[in-house]
Design a protein around this motif. Structure first.
Motif, PDB file in Angstrom:
ATOM      1  N   ASN B  11       0.792  -1.221   0.000  1.00 46.17           N
ATOM      2  CA  ASN B  11       0.000   0.000   0.000  1.00 46.17           C
ATOM      3  C   ASN B  11       0.829   1.278   0.000  1.00 46.17           C
ATOM      4  O   ASN B  11       0.559   2.216   0.746  1.00 46.17           O
ATOM      5  N   LEU B  12       1.837   1.303  -0.834  1.00 43.44           N
ATOM      6  CA  LEU B  12       2.753   2.437  -0.880  1.00 43.44           C
ATOM      7  C   LEU B  12       2.057   3.684  -1.429  1.00 43.44           C
ATOM      8  O   LEU B  12       1.385   3.637  -2.460  1.00 43.44           O
ATOM      9  N   VAL B  13       2.223   4.781  -0.710  1.00 44.42           N
ATOM     10  CA  VAL B  13       1.628   6.046  -1.126  1.00 44.42           C
ATOM     11  C   VAL B  13       2.704   7.120  -1.114  1.00 44.42           C
ATOM     12  O   VAL B  13       3.487   7.195  -0.174  1.00 44.42           O
ATOM     13  N   LYS B  14       2.780   7.909  -2.178  1.00 44.61           N
ATOM     14  CA  LYS B  14       3.661   9.074  -2.159  1.00 44.61           C
ATOM     15  C   LYS B  14       2.922  10.259  -2.763  1.00 44.61           C
ATOM     16  O   LYS B  14       2.580  10.262  -3.947  1.00 44.61           O
ATOM     17  N   HIS B  15       2.623  11.222  -1.932  1.00 45.89           N
ATOM     18  CA  HIS B  15       1.988  12.454  -2.394  1.00 45.89           C
ATOM     19  C   HIS B  15       2.988  13.593  -2.264  1.00 45.89           C
ATOM     20  O   HIS B  15       3.663  13.703  -1.249  1.00 45.89           O
ATOM     21  N   PHE B  16       3.063  14.409  -3.295  1.00 43.73           N
ATOM     22  CA  PHE B  16       3.948  15.585  -3.228  1.00 43.73           C
ATOM     23  C   PHE B  16       3.106  16.828  -2.991  1.00 43.73           C
ATOM     24  O   PHE B  16       2.102  17.029  -3.673  1.00 43.73           O
ATOM     25  N   PRO B  17       3.516  17.676  -2.064  1.00 41.79           N
ATOM     26  CA  PRO B  17       2.749  18.898  -1.828  1.00 41.79           C
ATOM     27  C   PRO B  17       2.935  19.906  -2.964  1.00 41.79           C
ATOM     28  O   PRO B  17       4.007  19.977  -3.564  1.00 41.79           O
ATOM     29  N   LYS B  19       3.048  23.793  -3.443  1.00 40.83           N
ATOM     30  CA  LYS B  19       3.123  24.990  -2.612  1.00 40.83           C
ATOM     31  C   LYS B  19       2.851  26.220  -3.469  1.00 40.83           C
ATOM     32  O   LYS B  19       3.274  26.283  -4.619  1.00 40.83           O
ATOM     33  N   ALA B  20       2.172  27.177  -2.879  1.00 40.94           N
ATOM     34  CA  ALA B  20       1.889  28.403  -3.625  1.00 40.94           C
ATOM     35  C   ALA B  20       1.800  29.589  -2.668  1.00 40.94           C
ATOM     36  O   ALA B  20       1.646  29.426  -1.457  1.00 40.94           O
ATOM     37  N   GLY B  21       1.906  30.776  -3.236  1.00 38.76           N
ATOM     38  CA  GLY B  21       1.729  31.988  -2.454  1.00 38.76           C
ATOM     39  C   GLY B  21       2.979  32.393  -1.702  1.00 38.76           C
ATOM     40  O   GLY B  21       3.993  31.712  -1.724  1.00 38.76           O
ATOM     41  N   VAL B  22       2.902  33.538  -1.049  1.00 40.99           N
ATOM     42  CA  VAL B  22       4.045  34.116  -0.342  1.00 40.99           C
ATOM     43  C   VAL B  22       4.515  33.191   0.772  1.00 40.99           C
ATOM     44  O   VAL B  22       5.703  33.039   1.026  1.00 40.99           O
ATOM     45  N   PHE B  23       3.585  32.545   1.430  1.00 40.08           N
ATOM     46  CA  PHE B  23       3.967  31.734   2.588  1.00 40.08           C
ATOM     47  C   PHE B  23       4.198  30.272   2.232  1.00 40.08           C
ATOM     48  O   PHE B  23       4.350  29.440   3.104  1.00 40.08           O
ATOM     49  N   ARG B  24       4.227  30.001   0.930  1.00 36.51           N
ATOM     50  CA  ARG B  24       4.438  28.640   0.453  1.00 36.51           C
ATOM     51  C   ARG B  24       3.502  27.674   1.153  1.00 36.51           C
ATOM     52  O   ARG B  24       3.903  26.648   1.671  1.00 36.51           O
ATOM     53  N   ARG B  25       2.231  28.056   1.204  1.00 35.39           N
ATOM     54  CA  ARG B  25       1.269  27.146   1.804  1.00 35.39           C
ATOM     55  C   ARG B  25       1.007  25.983   0.856  1.00 35.39           C
ATOM     56  O   ARG B  25       1.090  26.118  -0.355  1.00 35.39           O
ATOM     57  N   THR B  26       0.673  24.843   1.443  1.00 37.66           N
ATOM     58  CA  THR B  26       0.331  23.694   0.622  1.00 37.66           C
ATOM     59  C   THR B  26      -1.100  23.853   0.130  1.00 37.66           C
ATOM     60  O   THR B  26      -2.029  23.946   0.936  1.00 37.66           O
ATOM     61  N   VAL B  27      -1.252  23.935  -1.192  1.00 36.14           N
ATOM     62  CA  VAL B  27      -2.587  24.167  -1.738  1.00 36.14           C
ATOM     63  C   VAL B  27      -3.188  22.909  -2.350  1.00 36.14           C
ATOM     64  O   VAL B  27      -4.342  22.897  -2.760  1.00 36.14           O
ATOM     65  N   GLY B  28      -2.387  21.855  -2.445  1.00 34.65           N
ATOM     66  CA  GLY B  28      -2.912  20.626  -3.025  1.00 34.65           C
ATOM     67  C   GLY B  28      -1.836  19.565  -3.007  1.00 34.65           C
ATOM     68  O   GLY B  28      -0.723  19.806  -2.525  1.00 34.65           O
ATOM     69  N   TRP B  29      -2.174  18.405  -3.523  1.00 41.04           N
ATOM     70  CA  TRP B  29      -1.213  17.309  -3.539  1.00 41.04           C
ATOM     71  C   TRP B  29      -1.168  16.650  -4.901  1.00 41.04           C
ATOM     72  O   TRP B  29      -2.205  16.434  -5.510  1.00 41.04           O
ATOM     73  N   VAL B  30       0.035  16.331  -5.342  1.00 45.69           N
ATOM     74  CA  VAL B  30       0.171  15.496  -6.529  1.00 45.69           C
ATOM     75  C   VAL B  30       0.215  14.057  -6.047  1.00 45.69           C
ATOM     76  O   VAL B  30       1.153  13.660  -5.350  1.00 45.69           O
ATOM     77  N   LYS B  31      -0.816  13.309  -6.399  1.00 44.44           N
ATOM     78  CA  LYS B  31      -0.884  11.931  -5.914  1.00 44.44           C
ATOM     79  C   LYS B  31      -0.131  11.020  -6.870  1.00 44.44           C
ATOM     80  O   LYS B  31      -0.724  10.278  -7.639  1.00 44.44           O
ATOM     81  N   ALA B  32       1.200  11.095  -6.785  1.00 40.85           N
ATOM     82  CA  ALA B  32       2.034  10.389  -7.761  1.00 40.85           C
ATOM     83  C   ALA B  32       1.886   8.878  -7.640  1.00 40.85           C
ATOM     84  O   ALA B  32       1.759   8.170  -8.631  1.00 40.85           O
ATOM     85  N   VAL B  33       1.936   8.374  -6.416  1.00 38.18           N
ATOM     86  CA  VAL B  33       1.733   6.952  -6.169  1.00 38.18           C
ATOM     87  C   VAL B  33       0.652   6.863  -5.115  1.00 38.18           C
ATOM     88  O   VAL B  33       0.744   7.500  -4.069  1.00 38.18           O
ATOM     89  N   ASP B 338      -6.320  12.693 -23.129  1.00 41.55           N
ATOM     90  CA  ASP B 338      -5.031  12.602 -22.462  1.00 41.55           C
ATOM     91  C   ASP B 338      -5.187  11.964 -21.090  1.00 41.55           C
ATOM     92  O   ASP B 338      -6.286  11.831 -20.581  1.00 41.55           O
ATOM     93  N   VAL B 339      -4.025  11.635 -20.500  1.00 44.05           N
ATOM     94  CA  VAL B 339      -4.028  11.123 -19.137  1.00 44.05           C
ATOM     95  C   VAL B 339      -4.462  12.263 -18.204  1.00 44.05           C
ATOM     96  O   VAL B 339      -3.915  13.358 -18.285  1.00 44.05           O
ATOM     97  N   PRO B 340      -5.446  12.034 -17.324  1.00 37.33           N
ATOM     98  CA  PRO B 340      -5.867  13.111 -16.421  1.00 37.33           C
ATOM     99  C   PRO B 340      -4.760  13.481 -15.434  1.00 37.33           C
ATOM    100  O   PRO B 340      -3.796  12.738 -15.271  1.00 37.33           O
ATOM    101  N   SER B 341      -4.927  14.635 -14.778  1.00 32.14           N
ATOM    102  CA  SER B 341      -3.903  15.101 -13.857  1.00 32.14           C
ATOM    103  C   SER B 341      -3.913  14.300 -12.558  1.00 32.14           C
ATOM    104  O   SER B 341      -4.963  14.030 -11.990  1.00 32.14           O
ATOM    105  N   PRO B 342      -2.727  13.922 -12.072  1.00 32.84           N
ATOM    106  CA  PRO B 342      -2.673  13.188 -10.807  1.00 32.84           C
ATOM    107  C   PRO B 342      -2.985  14.085  -9.599  1.00 32.84           C
ATOM    108  O   PRO B 342      -3.051  13.597  -8.468  1.00 32.84           O
ATOM    109  N   ILE B 343      -3.162  15.372  -9.829  1.00 34.32           N
ATOM    110  CA  ILE B 343      -3.540  16.257  -8.730  1.00 34.32           C
ATOM    111  C   ILE B 343      -5.002  16.014  -8.386  1.00 34.32           C
ATOM    112  O   ILE B 343      -5.411  16.066  -7.243  1.00 34.32           O
ATOM    113  N   ASN B 344      -5.757  15.740  -9.407  1.00 35.18           N
ATOM    114  CA  ASN B 344      -7.187  15.582  -9.225  1.00 35.18           C
ATOM    115  C   ASN B 344      -7.672  14.375 -10.020  1.00 35.18           C
ATOM    116  O   ASN B 344      -8.411  14.508 -10.981  1.00 35.18           O
ATOM    117  N   PRO B 345      -7.232  13.174  -9.618  1.00 32.01           N
ATOM    118  CA  PRO B 345      -7.564  12.003 -10.428  1.00 32.01           C
ATOM    119  C   PRO B 345      -9.065  11.758 -10.447  1.00 32.01           C
ATOM    120  O   PRO B 345      -9.763  12.113  -9.492  1.00 32.01           O
TER     121      PRO B 345
END
Lengths: 334, 390
Positions: B11-17, B19-33, B338-345
């Motif tokens: 059940n390996l999971v790897k999500h990449f944050p 980051k956006a904005g001045v404070f580099r807040r996490t606005v979403g995740w790339v659900k790569a695995v 096309d292949v959909p985005s892994p940000i919003n599968p």
């Protein structure tokens, strides 16, 4: 199939030599290449990196950078030698009668103009229509190459499109003036296989519709087998084999073609161990003497080291640059 | 008896944050695995195939712990290695959650009998838990962490895609290959030179060339050097990430053959990551097909090619141009879009947006990866409904 005997070629390349003058010496990227292209056919040019296949196409378009020079040869298009035209005359042909698409659409498209602007530029330049009409034509073209919502996409920038969509936009641009020749330089190499299938399919469809001749440049034997009518195999700046596609794949008569075909892993056949061509692609600054393939060739003899073979017609309309092509007669590509 | 896997991923999971904005807040995740499980057995080659963005490379990088997994378990041999590279506090809380608390609960409920239902590392660790108690297991897992890390690095090595950027241009070949040998103290002084010479000889590089720099070699030769480096520590598992993708056709088959020879000689286990199904077919014993962060089908090679069950696998196979002009007009399944985005599968089955045989349920419910035949796993509500024959 194309009846080679009785048709006038639309493009004839004769003994083309394109050299690059670099600090390290002269790179003979294309060194005496001749072939013909017939109306409506697809000619596949296949070779590995550094074989000169891309330089051949850039020479036809006269798009070489300042270090590159066409040293000799003729490129006859519709009776005119393109190498003798002035830059102004060449411009009327480039993008209009002969168009080109490239491997990496992100690099080939201008990132600061919209897709629509870039397609319209060619239409306005070559067809003398006004902007409104050109925009309509651009939207039609985008629809034709299978881009959904073309009215919206026409105002988008390249980065807003996926790789496959960008390549479709490139194709739309190339087709905008209904060219009689389309040169596609590795058009699907940067794309995923499922997208590659879409693009190859689209290109075939459009070729039938527009009746244009296609030069498909690729390193992928699968793509060649899929689209080409005739094939030219390049190695180290030379054409080493040239003929009809079934001939080349079923009866290769040059050891390089034979080695290449036997060394690809196949989806459709079981293979125990892959055959491989020993050694590496030669340094273009320092090609081997004699036959340029001899250091890697399993059939080479003394003669190959000193004497350079000429292209010979080994079967009707099937040419090979090898002294010992007869040695390949009994071999079969598995 | 069941074969013991050298590597087991649960059940390996790897999500990449993002980051956006001045404070580099996490606005979403790339659900790569996003939940990948498989086992790799000794001496085999597992092929991991998929298109760009499917997460195949991220799986490899996460296995090697070049990325820290978001969740899941990575078991090498008979040890859980998941926590080896975590910061101390995280490692402690992982162990507590994964083993101590769970085992305590099991013990309260079932005492020794709970052992029966456990297998693999769980069973081993539970035995120790019974014998030495909670603190004994805790100490065992956290002891000698730096040696454990070293052993892990010795056992898992990687061959990278690009032979141009994966060798340090300022180091001589000798030092590139010897770096691991020295770091792990496997040889000293003159011995190192001998070892490097053997390794280079083994991959077809003239040992006298060990004092040269990477730029003096061609692409194929550099890839050989990369292989020598990977083998220097006698690893159990080698991850080959697009190891032949950047090479010319005539060189590619040389490297594939070399890797197969070395596998037999050293009993290596490969995880072969590639986008090229023809290459994967040639080298693999079993193949896992990935799409948008998930394994959609996993089967022994022969079974997969004779009886592909997932529509994506079928479409992928049919899309590959066959180098035979006689097979040109075969029916081909052309996927739309096309292949959909892994940000919003997509919800439900991730393939349903492009699937030619999708039905209503596919958009609503995610199909689990189930074993439909011994060793053949597929994640599809309607396996086998798309067919294609070449």
């Amino acid at each position: 199939m194309i009846d080679v005997e009785n048709r006038e070629p639309i493009l004839r390349v004769k003994d083309l030599k394109t050299y690059f003058y670099t600090e390290d010496g002269v790179v003979k990227a294309v060194d005496g290449v001749s072939f013909e292209l017939y109306p409506g056919e697809t000619l596949g040019i296949v070779g590995e990196s550094g074989s000169g296949k891309s330089v051949t196409s850039l020479s036809i378009m006269r798009l070489l950078d300042e270090r590159g020079r066409i040293v000799s040869g003729e490129i006859i298009f519709k009776g005119k030698d393109l190498l003798k035209l002035s830059e102004g005359e060449m411009r009327k042909i480039r993008g209009n009668e002969i168009a080109m698409i490239f491997q990496e659409p992100m690099v080939a498209l201008n990132p600061v103009y919209t897709i629509g602007d870039q397609i319209m530029e060619a239409i306005i330049l070559h067809q003398g229509v006004d902007e409104k009409k050109a925009r309509e034509m651009a939207i039609d073209l985008l629809r034709k190459v299978g881009i959904p919502e073309p009215e919206k996409r026409v105002d988008q920038y390249p980065h807003q499109l996926s790789g496959g969509m960008r390549q479709r936009a490139m194709i739309a641009m190339a087709l905008s003036c209904r060219p009689s020749i389309l040169i596609a330089d590795e058009p699907t190499t940067a794309l995923d296989v499922t997208i590659q299938a879409q693009i190859l399919d689209l290109m075939k469809e459009l070729q039938n519709e527009y009746g244009m001749a296609l030069i498909m440049i690729t390193h992928d034997m699968g793509v060649i087998a899929e689209v080409a009518d005739r094939v030219a195999v390049m190695y180290a700046g030379h054409l080493v084999e040239y003929g009809e596609v079934h001939e080349i794949f079923k009866r290769p008569r040059h050891p390089y073609t034979y080695g290449l075909l036997s060394s690809i892993p196949r989806l459709d056949v079981e293979q125990e161990k892959l055959k491989s061509i020993p050694g590496t692609v030669p340094d273009p600054l320092n090609f081997p003497t004699g036959c340029r393939f001899h250091p890697r060739c399993e059939f080479a003899e003394e003669r190959c080291k000193v004497e350079e073979p000429e292209m010979v017609e080994v079967l009707p309309n099937h040419y090979s640059r090898c002294f010992f092509w007869k040695k390949l007669e009994d071999l079969e590509v598995k | 008896m069941k074969k013991m896997p050298v590597l087991k991923v649960e059940n390996l999971v790897k999500h990449f944050p993002i980051k956006a904005g001045v404070f580099r807040r996490t606005v979403g995740w790339v659900k790569a695995v996003d939940g990948v499980s498989f086992e790799v057995y000794e001496g085999e080659t597992l092929g991991l195939v998929g298109e760009s963005g499917c997460g195949k490379t991220t799986v490899g990088m996460t296995l090697l712990r070049l990325y820290e997994p978001t969740s899941g378990r990575i078991i090498v041999g008979d040890e859980d290695t998941t926590y080896y590279f975590m910061p101390t506090l995280r490692a402690r809380s992982y162990i507590k959650k994964m083993y101590l608390n769970r085992f305590e609960k099991l013990y309260d409920e079932r005492k020794d009998a709970a052992l029966e239902e456990l297998e693999g590392v769980d069973r081993r660790y539970y035995e120790r838990f019974l014998k030495e108690g909670k603190s004994g297991l805790y100490r065992y897992l956290l002891s000698n962490i730096s040696e454990k890390r070293k052993a892990f690095r010795r056992n898992l090595q990687i061959i990278f895609q690009d032979p141009y950027s994966s060798l340090n241009p300022r180091m001589r070949i000798k030092n590139i290959v010897a770096e691991g040998i020295k770091a792990h103290g496997l040889a000293q002084g003159e011995e190192v030179i001998g070892k490097v010479a053997d390794l280079l000889g083994g991959v077809g590089i003239i040992p006298e060339h060990m004092y040269r720099f990477p730029h003096e070699f061609s692409g194929g030769q550099r890839q050989r050097i990369g292989i020598a480096r990977a083998l220097a520590l006698q690893p159990k598992v080698v991850i080959a990430d697009e190891a032949v993708a950047a090479l010319d056709v005539s060189i590619r088959s040389q490297i594939i053959n070399l890797m197969e020879e070395l596998q037999q000689k050293h009993r290596l286990t490969y995880i072969f990551i590639s986008h090229d199904l023809s290459v994967v077919k040639h080298v693999s014993d079993r193949i896992a097909v990935m799409y948008l962060g998930k394994i959609v089908e996993l089967a022994p090679k022969k079974e997969l090619f004779e009886n592909p069950l997932h529509p994506y696998t079928v479409a992928l196979m049919s899309a590959i141009p066959i180098p035979d002009p006689d097979k040109r007009n075969k029916k081909r399944i052309i996927l739309q879009g096309d292949v959909p985005s892994p940000i919003n599968p997509p919800k439900g089955c991730r393939f349903h947006t492009r699937c030619p045989v999708a039905k209503k349920i596919c958009a609503e419910e995610e199909p689990p990866l189930v074993e439909v035949k011994p060793g053949h796993f597929v994640a599809c509500h309607f396996p086998g409904s798309l067919s294609w024959k070449s």
